[in-house]
Structures are given as C-alpha cells and as structure tokens.
Design an enzyme around this catalytic site. Structure first.
Site, PDB file in Angstrom:
ATOM      1  CG  ASP A   1     107.870   6.618  -3.901  1.00  0.00           C
ATOM      2  OD1 ASP A   1     107.172   7.311  -4.657  1.00  0.00           O
ATOM      3  OD2 ASP A   1     107.598   6.431  -2.710  1.00  0.00           O
TER       4      ASP A   1
ATOM      5  NE  ARG B   1     111.813   9.282   1.122  1.00  0.00           N
ATOM      6  CZ  ARG B   1     110.631   8.897   1.622  1.00  0.00           C
ATOM      7  NH1 ARG B   1     109.924   9.739   2.365  1.00  0.00           N
ATOM      8  NH2 ARG B   1     110.165   7.689   1.390  1.00  0.00           N
TER       9      ARG B   1
ATOM     10  CD  GLN C   1     109.314   3.597   4.403  1.00  0.00           C
ATOM     11  OE1 GLN C   1     109.042   4.685   4.881  1.00  0.00           O
ATOM     12  NE2 GLN C   1     108.727   3.150   3.311  1.00  0.00           N
TER      13      GLN C   1
ATOM     14  CG  ASP D   1      99.165   8.703   5.373  1.00  0.00           C
ATOM     15  OD1 ASP D   1      99.526   7.802   4.585  1.00  0.00           O
ATOM     16  OD2 ASP D   1      99.325   9.918   5.144  1.00  0.00           O
TER      17      ASP D   1
ATOM     18  CD  GLU E   1     102.629   9.572   7.118  1.00  0.00           C
ATOM     19  OE1 GLU E   1     103.159   8.785   6.306  1.00  0.00           O
ATOM     20  OE2 GLU E   1     102.328  10.755   6.836  1.00  0.00           O
TER      21      GLU E   1
ATOM     22  CB  SER F   1     102.325   6.107   3.885  1.00  0.00           C
ATOM     23  OG  SER F   1     101.681   6.310   2.652  1.00  0.00           O
TER      24      SER F   1
END
Length: 331
Positions: free
Chosen positions: A57, A112, A127, A232, A245, A248
């Site tokens: 991604d 990340r 996730q 979202d 959030e 997504s």
C-alpha cells in the site's frame, strides 16, 4: 506543543490486567461477528512483500516503507514491510478462488515509520484487513452502504456485549443507525468533527478525488479504492471529544477507474507493475474491502485516552513522561 492530549479528569476504568482481558474479549468477539456478517474466511497474511510486485500500500504516496534485503533471495530483490494489505488481499482472492459474495479476512500488522505519533497514531498498526468478491452489478453506492451497515451491525453487537460485561464503563456508545454523508456535502473538512459529534456514527463517503473547491478532503491511494465508491466509518469518542476513525473501506477499482485515478494522481508509471496489469486486464475479481483498526476498536470501547493504553509500541520520552504524570498507563 505536546503530542499528547490529556482529557480533563481522565482516569482509566480498567487496570492493566483488566484491560488486557477486555482487549482479548473485544478482538475475539468482533472478529467472529465480522466474519459472520460478511461471510469471510480467515487466512494467513505476510508481514513483508517484494517491492517490484506493486502489492504494498502506498498510502498517501509520501510515506517510506521499512525495507531490507535477504541473502536467501536475489540480491536486487528489495523487501518492504507492509503498510497495509489493501492490494495483497485482492491478489489473494484470485489465488484462493473465492466465489462471489464470499471473501477473506486476516490480521494485519504493519510498521509505518513516518506516522505522526499522538493519542490516535502509532508506528505500529494492527487491524483486520478484509476483502469480498463482488459482481459487476454490485459496484454501486447502495451495495457499498449495505456492506457498511453489516459491519455496523457487528459494532452494535459488540457495544451491547460491553454493556453487559463492563457496566462500570457506563452506557453504550453507538446509535441504532449509522449516518451517511459525502465529502462534498460535508465540505469543508472542519465540519467532520461536528457532524460526528451530532450523529455519533457517520460513514463519510467518496474520499480521494478533488472537491468543487479544488481541494481534497483527504488523501487516498489511486490504485485500490474507487474514489466514488469508498468511505470511512467515524464514531464520536467522548473521552477525546472528537471524531474517531474505526474503518476505511471501499469498492475496489476496476480497469476504467484505475486508469482514470492513476492519471489524476500523475502515477501512470504504475500500470507496468504486476498488480496493476492484473486489474487492467481483468484478471483479478471485482471486490470490496477495507481495514478495521484493532487497537482503535479497543481504545473506543474501553474509553481510553491514548492508543498506547491498548497496544505495545514505542513512544518518545515526552509522551511517556506526560502519560505517567496523568495516569495514562501505556502497555
């Protein structure tokens, strides 16, 4: 300015051991309900991918993946730690041979390195990534909304479970129905918090493309979600007094949408990558998919102020000091 927001008079209702027990219950229960609602089969997933496949991604296109080489592979094969499995899942649907309206989910663990660290964000991302095969006639806003409602049903069931098992956490957090609105209808973005606080649960749709004002509501990679058929799931977090959030998701690009969005993003060179070739040549099945934050889910339902209260990660010294001074117990 501190990276940590400390809510006034904040105190976690659960100690460390109680929190860990609750995390396990939340994850086990929601995972099962998600798979039931969407007819998903759990599969194994990679932690790293070869860079030249195009399967990693790209997020907003600026984040740097953690990369390395292995003596056991070809020396020129660069390996990347995943950012997410948004593209890998569609490839997996093809390889596994899933039929229409069935699909997969998996535990996604990512690093990340360029993430901005604060109450909601960590360098470590965990996730549930899921992907569902669909038919051409399913590429509609109505089908997208139906799928959102199924996920929301699983969230409502979890909300009720928390009320029964943890009454000291007070009343439930979610309304009976989720409210749908597009980024164009919401513009400017500053209204996002207000609409979420008013409605308590919102699906913000059509993210990625340029709005009438000439700006984008938010960034979205051009090569997995169809920007006209995504969104979202946002909920109101009472402890942080802000929009929060949880997920997504979106109907994935077909060949036409991929070409159009790569052109808008000035990323036409990606068409030569294997993943993109498989989309353009209709090798991959049409699909809808998304990610649901595991730590985000636990943070919300356990009414925690900081994501570090529900996941083990690394934090800067200032964050650790402020959390310790304010009874925010990092795992």
């Amino acid at each position: 300015m501190s990276k940590v927001f400390v809510p006034e008079n904040y105190h976690s209702q659960l100690n460390l051991i109680e929190t860990e027990v609750a995390i396990k219950m939340i994850k086990d229960y929601f995972e099962r309900r998600l798979s039931e609602e969407l007819r998903l089969t759990r599969v194994s997933a990679p932690l790293f991918l070869l860079k030249n496949t195009g399967l990693n991604d790209d997020l907003n296109g600026t984040e740097r993946p953690v990369a390395f080489n292995s003596y056991e592979l070809n020396n020129d094969d660069e390996i990347e730690i995943i950012h997410s499995l948004a593209k890998w899942k569609r490839d997996a649907l093809y390889r596994y041979g899933f039929e229409a309206h069935t699909g997969l989910y998996t535990d996604m663990n990512a690093i990340r390195r360029d993430e901005t660290i604060d109450n909601l964000h960590s360098m470590y991302v965990d996730q549930w990534d899921w992907e569902l095969v669909i038919k051409p006639e399913d590429r509609t806003v109505d089908f997208f909304k139906q799928t959102v409602k199924k996920i929301y049903k699983a969230l409502l069931d979890l909300d009720f479970l928390m009320i029964r098992h943890y009454p000291k956490l007070d009343k439930g957090l979610l309304p009976e129905k989720i409210f749908f609105i597009t980024t164009q209808e919401l513009e400017p973005k500053e209204r996002e918090r207000a609409i979420t606080k008013a409605k308590k649960a919102v699906c913000l749709m059509k993210i990625g493309d340029t709005l009438k004002s000439g700006i984008k509501h938010d960034g979205r990679a051009p090569d997995y979600d169809d920007w006209t058929l995504n969104g979202d799931i946002l909920v109101y977090h009472p402890i942080l007094d802000d929009a929060f959030e949880l997920s997504s998701m979106g109907v994935r690009v077909d060949a036409k949408a991929l070409e159009e969005q790569l052109k808008k993003a000035h990323a036409e060179e990606r068409t030569e990558l294997p993943y993109h070739q498989n989309v353009l040549n209709n090798v991959y099945p049409l699909s809808i998919g998304g990610g649901i934050g595991q730590s985000r889910l636990c943070m919300f339902f356990l009414k925690k102020a900081h994501i570090g209260e529900v996941q083990a990660s690394l934090w800067d010294e200032d964050t650790m000091r402020i959390c310790e001074e304010n009874d925010i117990h990092l795992l």
